[in-house]
Design a protein around this motif. Structure first.
Motif, PDB file in Angstrom:
ATOM      1  N   THR A   1      59.048  42.687  68.221  1.00 39.87           N
ATOM      2  CA  THR A   1      58.619  41.319  67.993  1.00 39.87           C
ATOM      3  C   THR A   1      57.421  41.354  67.139  1.00 39.87           C
ATOM      4  O   THR A   1      57.293  40.584  66.087  1.00 39.87           O
ATOM      5  CB  THR A   1      58.672  40.256  69.047  1.00 39.87           C
ATOM      6  N   VAL A   2      56.478  41.989  67.657  1.00 39.16           N
ATOM      7  CA  VAL A   2      55.277  41.971  66.982  1.00 39.16           C
ATOM      8  C   VAL A   2      55.089  42.663  65.599  1.00 39.16           C
ATOM      9  O   VAL A   2      54.684  41.988  64.723  1.00 39.16           O
ATOM     10  CB  VAL A   2      54.036  42.835  67.957  1.00 39.16           C
ATOM     11  N   THR A   3      55.955  43.764  65.480  1.00 38.55           N
ATOM     12  CA  THR A   3      56.157  44.295  64.393  1.00 38.55           C
ATOM     13  C   THR A   3      56.924  43.374  63.228  1.00 38.55           C
ATOM     14  O   THR A   3      56.417  43.278  62.048  1.00 38.55           O
ATOM     15  CB  THR A   3      57.068  45.728  64.345  1.00 38.55           C
ATOM     16  N   ALA A   4      57.804  42.741  63.575  1.00 37.49           N
ATOM     17  CA  ALA A   4      58.606  41.739  62.746  1.00 37.49           C
ATOM     18  C   ALA A   4      57.510  40.699  62.444  1.00 37.49           C
ATOM     19  O   ALA A   4      57.471  40.274  61.222  1.00 37.49           O
ATOM     20  CB  ALA A   4      59.847  41.187  63.482  1.00 37.49           C
ATOM     21  N   MET A   5      56.909  39.938  63.364  1.00 34.83           N
ATOM     22  CA  MET A   5      55.713  39.105  62.939  1.00 34.83           C
ATOM     23  C   MET A   5      54.946  39.595  62.056  1.00 34.83           C
ATOM     24  O   MET A   5      54.353  38.820  60.945  1.00 34.83           O
ATOM     25  CB  MET A   5      55.136  38.622  64.197  1.00 34.83           C
ATOM     26  N   GLN A   6      54.296  40.706  62.188  1.00 33.28           N
ATOM     27  CA  GLN A   6      53.265  41.262  61.312  1.00 33.28           C
ATOM     28  C   GLN A   6      53.607  41.545  59.813  1.00 33.28           C
ATOM     29  O   GLN A   6      53.324  41.047  59.019  1.00 33.28           O
ATOM     30  CB  GLN A   6      52.670  42.682  61.651  1.00 33.28           C
ATOM     31  N   LEU A   7      55.056  42.070  59.822  1.00 40.34           N
ATOM     32  CA  LEU A   7      55.662  42.235  58.577  1.00 40.34           C
ATOM     33  C   LEU A   7      55.944  40.992  57.785  1.00 40.34           C
ATOM     34  O   LEU A   7      55.463  40.827  56.598  1.00 40.34           O
ATOM     35  CB  LEU A   7      56.902  43.021  58.484  1.00 40.34           C
ATOM     36  N   ALA A   8      56.272  39.805  58.794  1.00 45.96           N
ATOM     37  CA  ALA A   8      56.495  38.537  57.805  1.00 45.96           C
ATOM     38  C   ALA A   8      55.432  37.919  57.453  1.00 45.96           C
ATOM     39  O   ALA A   8      55.228  37.253  56.204  1.00 45.96           O
ATOM     40  CB  ALA A   8      57.392  37.585  58.981  1.00 45.96           C
ATOM     41  N   LEU A   9      54.292  38.154  58.300  1.00 46.91           N
ATOM     42  CA  LEU A   9      52.997  37.534  57.862  1.00 46.91           C
ATOM     43  C   LEU A   9      52.280  38.291  56.810  1.00 46.91           C
ATOM     44  O   LEU A   9      51.652  37.735  55.838  1.00 46.91           O
ATOM     45  CB  LEU A   9      52.052  37.618  59.162  1.00 46.91           C
ATOM     46  N   ASP A  10      52.444  39.575  56.792  1.00 48.26           N
ATOM     47  CA  ASP A  10      51.822  40.475  55.602  1.00 48.26           C
ATOM     48  C   ASP A  10      52.482  39.699  54.222  1.00 48.26           C
ATOM     49  O   ASP A  10      51.953  39.998  53.267  1.00 48.26           O
ATOM     50  CB  ASP A  10      52.266  41.891  55.844  1.00 48.26           C
ATOM     51  N   ASP A  11      53.815  39.606  54.284  1.00 43.20           N
ATOM     52  CA  ASP A  11      54.446  38.947  52.916  1.00 43.20           C
ATOM     53  C   ASP A  11      54.239  37.508  52.742  1.00 43.20           C
ATOM     54  O   ASP A  11      53.653  37.260  51.849  1.00 43.20           O
ATOM     55  CB  ASP A  11      56.032  38.915  53.323  1.00 43.20           C
TER      56      ASP A  11
END
Length: 138
Positions: free
Chosen positions: A53-63
């Motif tokens: 979940t943290v990885t998904a959030m980070q990828l979305a925020l980075d975009d």
């Protein structure tokens, strides 16, 4: 490769290294870090988020709001607010077949100096194992 091309290619590759963006966040100087007091235990209301979940959030925020994204020159206070990651809430939920959905929404009334803002967020479908964004809904 011809020897006449070797020098320009080497110079070009060396110059590319100058444009490398550091992916790690800035750290405070040691004297400032020494003033931080860590608690013995985290508070009862602390939340644990699953690593995917943290990885998904980070990828979305980075975009959605890359760390190096800066407001344009002459940006209003409202526009500057919209550039800050802290101005948004992030919600994640598991989806089918290893997909995690990540919704990014503007915190209510935080940046709204001139009236309500619409469509200031997005929902991402993220493939955590592949570390890639599958789709974005604005």
């Amino acid at each position: 490769m011809k020897s006449g091309l070797l020098l320009p290619v080497c110079l070009l590759l060396s110059a590319c290294a100058l444009f490398h963006r550091d992916s790690r966040p800035a750290h405070a100087p040691p004297e400032e870090a020494a003033r931080v007091q860590f608690p013995l235990d985290l508070p009862e209301d602390a939340r644990t988020l699953e690593g995917g979940t943290v990885t998904a959030m980070q990828l979305a925020l980075d975009d959605f709001r890359p760390l190096d994204l800066k407001p344009h020159k002459g940006a209003t206070e409202e526009e500057q607010c919209l550039y800050q990651r802290e101005s948004y809430d992030v919600t994640a939920a598991p989806g089918p077949e290893g997909v995690t959905f990540v919704q990014i929404t503007l915190k209510p009334q935080l940046c709204e100096k001139q009236g309500p803002l619409m469509d200031m967020g997005a929902t991402y479908a993220v493939d955590v194992k592949g570390r890639r964004i599958l789709a974005i809904q604005h």
